[in-house]
Design an enzyme around this catalytic site. Structure first.
Site: not given
Length: 279
Positions: A99, A150, A154, A244
């Site tokens: 991510d 995504h 964020h 990540h």
């Protein structure tokens, strides 16, 4: 991405098997298997965890309402009520996901490791990062990885209006399509926080929701050994691993992948990245 600000809330969301696609205390989860999305009991540790699973074409079939087809699409995408958090495949199948990227320093390192072991993964990218690193998105696509959405910046989607959620998703999908040649088929909500609007808008943009099974907590930099231990101890057929590749110092994450990947391959696991669904 300031994930530490939502540490407590995030832990509550993913604690136990009954979250993000799990069906209550019965220990089941939404799974992609044999072309259908079904509820399946979570595998336990021990011999049952290593049993071969049925082959899967990673297709999704109708289970809920439909969203309108995205621009240029031939079919409509289902509006889900919960994200997928497991897949099912032949033997010891796992999914690696990353991510918050792409990051110009850490993402190339992860791509090199994956290329070395001929492993495919899913990268859920943020539009702000992707817009200035389109070359890395192209590299992901060329290597056979799946590029997912995504959001742009964020945010916590549950605090946004529908128009704001759409903007976050749509702008990111546009960047991905421009860099990879096709719009994303998957999206992941920041912090694992979903709501009805996110599911509906995601479907309208032609995307399915993907969560995770194993949270490595690598964003908190717990140490390479801890990240490796988390993945190895919780490895099981069908699990989705969350890591990540951006949002801070991800050197531990890179080293962890470099360490556990050959070990899991030697143990008989193989890795898949579900591509665009066929409905």
């Amino acid at each position: 991405m300031k994930k530490d600000q939502l540490f407590t809330r995030r832990r509550a969301l993913i604690a136990g098997a009954a979250v993000l696609g799990a069906a209550g205390a019965a220990g089941t989860a939404r799974v992609l298997t044999d072309g259908q999305a079904v509820e399946r009991s979570l595998p336990r540790s021990g011999p049952q965890a290593s049993r071969a699973l049925k082959p899967s074409a990673y297709r999704l079939q109708p289970l809920a309402g439909y969203g309108p087809p995205p621009h240029g699409a031939q079919s409509r995408t289902l509006v889900r009520h919960q994200p997928f958090m497991r897949v099912s495949g032949r033997g010891r199948t796992m999914v690696l996901t990353f991510d918050d990227g792409p990051d110009p320093h850490y993402t190339p390192e992860i791509l090199r490791v994956l290329r070395e072991y001929d492993v495919h993964a899913m990268f859920f990218v943020c539009g702000q990062m992707a817009a200035v690193n389109k070359n890395l998105l192209g590299e992901m696509a060329d290597d056979g990885h799946v590029v997912g959405n995504h959001t742009w910046s964020h945010p916590l989607l549950t605090k946004l209006s529908r128009s704001e959620i759409r903007s976050e998703m749509e702008r990111t999908s546009d960047v991905i399509e421009d860099a990879c040649g096709e719009s994303p088929a998957w999206f992941r909500a920041p912090y694992g926080e979903w709501n009805r609007a996110a599911y509906q808008i995601g479907a309208e943009l032609g995307m399915e929701p993907m969560a995770w099974t194993i949270d490595t907590l690598d964003w908190s930099r717990p140490g390479t050994r801890t990240i490796v231990g988390t993945v190895q101890k919780q490895a099981a057929p069908g699990v989705v691993v969350l890591q990540h590749d951006a949002g801070g110092d991800r050197s531990q994450s890179v080293q962890a992948v470099r360490t556990y990947l050959p070990r899991l391959l030697d143990a008989g696991y193989h890795f898949v990245a579900p591509h665009r669904k066929n409905t």
